[in-house]
Design a protein around this motif. Structure first.
Motif, PDB file in Angstrom:
ATOM      1  N   ALA A  60       0.829  -1.211   0.000  1.00 51.36           N
ATOM      2  CA  ALA A  60       0.000   0.000   0.000  1.00 51.36           C
ATOM      3  C   ALA A  60       0.863   1.260   0.000  1.00 51.36           C
ATOM      4  CB  ALA A  60      -0.912  -0.007   1.226  1.00 51.36           C
ATOM      5  N   GLN A  61       0.215   2.384  -0.262  1.00 49.55           N
ATOM      6  CA  GLN A  61       0.889   3.678  -0.149  1.00 49.55           C
ATOM      7  C   GLN A  61       1.301   3.889   1.305  1.00 49.55           C
ATOM      8  OE1 GLN A  61       1.674   5.869  -2.664  1.00 49.55           O
ATOM      9  NE2 GLN A  61       1.015   4.206  -3.986  1.00 49.55           N
ATOM     10  N   PRO A  62       2.342   4.653   1.578  1.00 49.59           N
ATOM     11  CA  PRO A  62       2.835   4.808   2.949  1.00 49.59           C
ATOM     12  C   PRO A  62       1.781   5.210   3.976  1.00 49.59           C
ATOM     13  CG  PRO A  62       4.389   5.768   1.414  1.00 49.59           C
ATOM     14  CD  PRO A  62       3.171   5.365   0.613  1.00 49.59           C
ATOM     15  N   ASP A  63       0.830   6.050   3.586  1.00 47.85           N
ATOM     16  CA  ASP A  63      -0.185   6.497   4.551  1.00 47.85           C
ATOM     17  C   ASP A  63      -1.441   5.632   4.556  1.00 47.85           C
ATOM     18  OD1 ASP A  63       1.271   8.516   5.693  1.00 47.85           O
ATOM     19  OD2 ASP A  63       0.543  10.042   4.310  1.00 47.85           O
ATOM     20  N   ASP A  64      -1.533   4.648   3.664  1.00 46.62           N
ATOM     21  CA  ASP A  64      -2.708   3.772   3.636  1.00 46.62           C
ATOM     22  C   ASP A  64      -2.702   2.849   4.844  1.00 46.62           C
ATOM     23  OD1 ASP A  64      -3.427   4.904   1.249  1.00 46.62           O
ATOM     24  OD2 ASP A  64      -2.930   3.148   0.019  1.00 46.62           O
ATOM     25  N   MET A  65      -3.870   2.544   5.338  1.00 45.11           N
ATOM     26  CA  MET A  65      -4.003   1.617   6.456  1.00 45.11           C
ATOM     27  C   MET A  65      -3.992   0.182   5.916  1.00 45.11           C
ATOM     28  SD  MET A  65      -4.023   3.573   9.039  1.00 45.11           S
ATOM     29  CE  MET A  65      -4.526   2.516  10.389  1.00 45.11           C
ATOM     30  N   ILE A  66      -3.257  -0.690   6.598  1.00 46.26           N
ATOM     31  CA  ILE A  66      -3.202  -2.101   6.227  1.00 46.26           C
ATOM     32  C   ILE A  66      -3.399  -2.935   7.492  1.00 46.26           C
ATOM     33  CG2 ILE A  66      -1.697  -1.725   4.234  1.00 46.26           C
ATOM     34  CD1 ILE A  66      -0.023  -3.336   7.030  1.00 46.26           C
ATOM     35  N   GLU A  67      -3.701  -4.194   7.313  1.00 47.16           N
ATOM     36  CA  GLU A  67      -3.841  -5.078   8.465  1.00 47.16           C
ATOM     37  C   GLU A  67      -2.461  -5.655   8.775  1.00 47.16           C
ATOM     38  OE1 GLU A  67      -6.917  -8.378  10.146  1.00 47.16           O
ATOM     39  OE2 GLU A  67      -6.380  -8.523   8.023  1.00 47.16           O
ATOM     40  N   TYR A  68      -1.855  -5.163   9.829  1.00 40.27           N
ATOM     41  CA  TYR A  68      -0.521  -5.608  10.246  1.00 40.27           C
ATOM     42  C   TYR A  68      -0.606  -6.958  10.941  1.00 40.27           C
ATOM     43  CZ  TYR A  68       4.074  -5.551  12.471  1.00 40.27           C
ATOM     44  OH  TYR A  68       5.349  -5.867  12.876  1.00 40.27           O
ATOM     45  N   PRO A  83      -3.857  -9.667  12.711  1.00 39.01           N
ATOM     46  CA  PRO A  83      -5.320  -9.788  12.739  1.00 39.01           C
ATOM     47  C   PRO A  83      -5.924  -8.781  13.722  1.00 39.01           C
ATOM     48  CG  PRO A  83      -4.303 -11.951  12.779  1.00 39.01           C
ATOM     49  CD  PRO A  83      -3.186 -10.945  12.922  1.00 39.01           C
ATOM     50  N   ALA A  84      -6.861  -8.035  13.232  1.00 41.18           N
ATOM     51  CA  ALA A  84      -7.585  -7.030  14.021  1.00 41.18           C
ATOM     52  C   ALA A  84      -6.711  -5.858  14.463  1.00 41.18           C
ATOM     53  CB  ALA A  84      -8.267  -7.663  15.232  1.00 41.18           C
ATOM     54  N   GLN A  85      -5.558  -5.666  13.827  1.00 41.24           N
ATOM     55  CA  GLN A  85      -4.723  -4.500  14.138  1.00 41.24           C
ATOM     56  C   GLN A  85      -4.294  -3.838  12.843  1.00 41.24           C
ATOM     57  OE1 GLN A  85      -1.014  -5.082  16.205  1.00 41.24           O
ATOM     58  NE2 GLN A  85      -0.736  -2.910  16.540  1.00 41.24           N
ATOM     59  N   GLU A  86      -4.788  -2.627  12.633  1.00 42.38           N
ATOM     60  CA  GLU A  86      -4.425  -1.875  11.442  1.00 42.38           C
ATOM     61  C   GLU A  86      -3.346  -0.855  11.774  1.00 42.38           C
ATOM     62  OE1 GLU A  86      -7.714  -0.133   9.410  1.00 42.38           O
ATOM     63  OE2 GLU A  86      -8.327  -2.069   8.574  1.00 42.38           O
ATOM     64  N   LEU A  87      -2.485  -0.662  10.795  1.00 43.32           N
ATOM     65  CA  LEU A  87      -1.411   0.335  10.898  1.00 43.32           C
ATOM     66  C   LEU A  87      -1.277   1.021   9.556  1.00 43.32           C
ATOM     67  CD1 LEU A  87       1.534  -1.635  12.558  1.00 43.32           C
ATOM     68  CD2 LEU A  87       0.120   0.094  13.631  1.00 43.32           C
ATOM     69  N   ARG A  88      -0.657   2.187   9.596  1.00 42.64           N
ATOM     70  CA  ARG A  88      -0.259   2.798   8.330  1.00 42.64           C
ATOM     71  C   ARG A  88       0.815   1.896   7.728  1.00 42.64           C
ATOM     72  NH1 ARG A  88       2.171   8.164   8.505  1.00 42.64           N
ATOM     73  NH2 ARG A  88       3.359   7.194  10.161  1.00 42.64           N
ATOM     74  N   SER A  89       0.848   1.788   6.426  1.00 40.38           N
ATOM     75  CA  SER A  89       1.802   0.912   5.746  1.00 40.38           C
ATOM     76  C   SER A  89       3.245   1.231   6.149  1.00 40.38           C
ATOM     77  CB  SER A  89       1.632   1.036   4.233  1.00 40.38           C
ATOM     78  OG  SER A  89       2.503   0.171   3.561  1.00 40.38           O
TER      79      SER A  89
END
Length: 130
Positions: free
Chosen positions: A24-32, A34-40
Motif C-alpha cells: 500500500a501507499q505509505p499512509d494507507d491503512m493495512i492489516e498488520y 489480525p484485528a490490528q491496522e497500521l499505516r503501511s
C-alpha cells in the motif's frame, strides 16, 4: 513462504522486500496483525525493527533507541578502523588529518567504550524482560 524466497522474488522484481509484504501507499491503512491496522509505513518500520508498535512501553522504546545507538557506534568503529588500516604505518598526525576533531585513537577508544556501555544497557533491559 520462507524469508529467502521473499528476498529472491524481490530481487527478481527489483523492489524492496517490504514492498511485497506491505504494497500500500505509505499512509494507507493495512492489516498488520489480525484485528490490528497500521499505516503501511509504520508496518514496514516495525518489520525492519526500526520502531515498535505492540505494547510500546518505556522499556521497549529505550531498547529500540539503544539498539540504534549500538548500530551507529559499530559503524563508527568500523570506519575508524578502516581509516587506520588505510593509513597503515603513517604517523598519527596524518591519520588525524583524515578525521578532524579529537585524535582518531581517542575517538576509537571512546566509541568502543560507549559501545560496551550500550551493550551492557541492552543486556540489562533484556534480562529484566526475561
Amino acid at each position: 513462504m520462507p524469508v529467502t524466497d521473499l528476498v529472491v522474488i524481490s530481487a527478481a522484481l527489483n523492489v524492496p522486500p517490504a514492498l511485497l509484504l506491505y504494497p500500500a501507499q505509505p499512509d494507507d491503512m493495512i492489516e498488520y496483525l489480525p484485528a490490528q491496522e497500521l499505516r503501511s509505513i509504520d508496518a514496514v518500520q516495525a518489520f525492519a525493527g526500526e520502531r515498535t508498535v505492540i505494547n510500546e512501553t518505556r522499556e521497549s522504546i529505550a531498547l529500540l533507541r539503544l539498539a540504534r545507538r549500538w548500530r551507529a557506534l559499530v559503524a563508527d568503529i568500523a570506519a575508524l578502523e578502516h581509516a587506520q588500516a588505510l593509513a597503515g604505518d603513517a604517523d598519527d598526525e596524518m591519520i588525524d588529518s583524515l578525521l578532524p576533531g579529537q585524535s582518531y585513537r581517542k575517538r576509537l577508544e571512546t566509541a568502543r567504550e560507549e559501545r560496551d556501555e550500550v551493550r551492557a544497557a541492552i543486556t540489562k533491559l533484556t534480562a529484566a524482560d526475561a
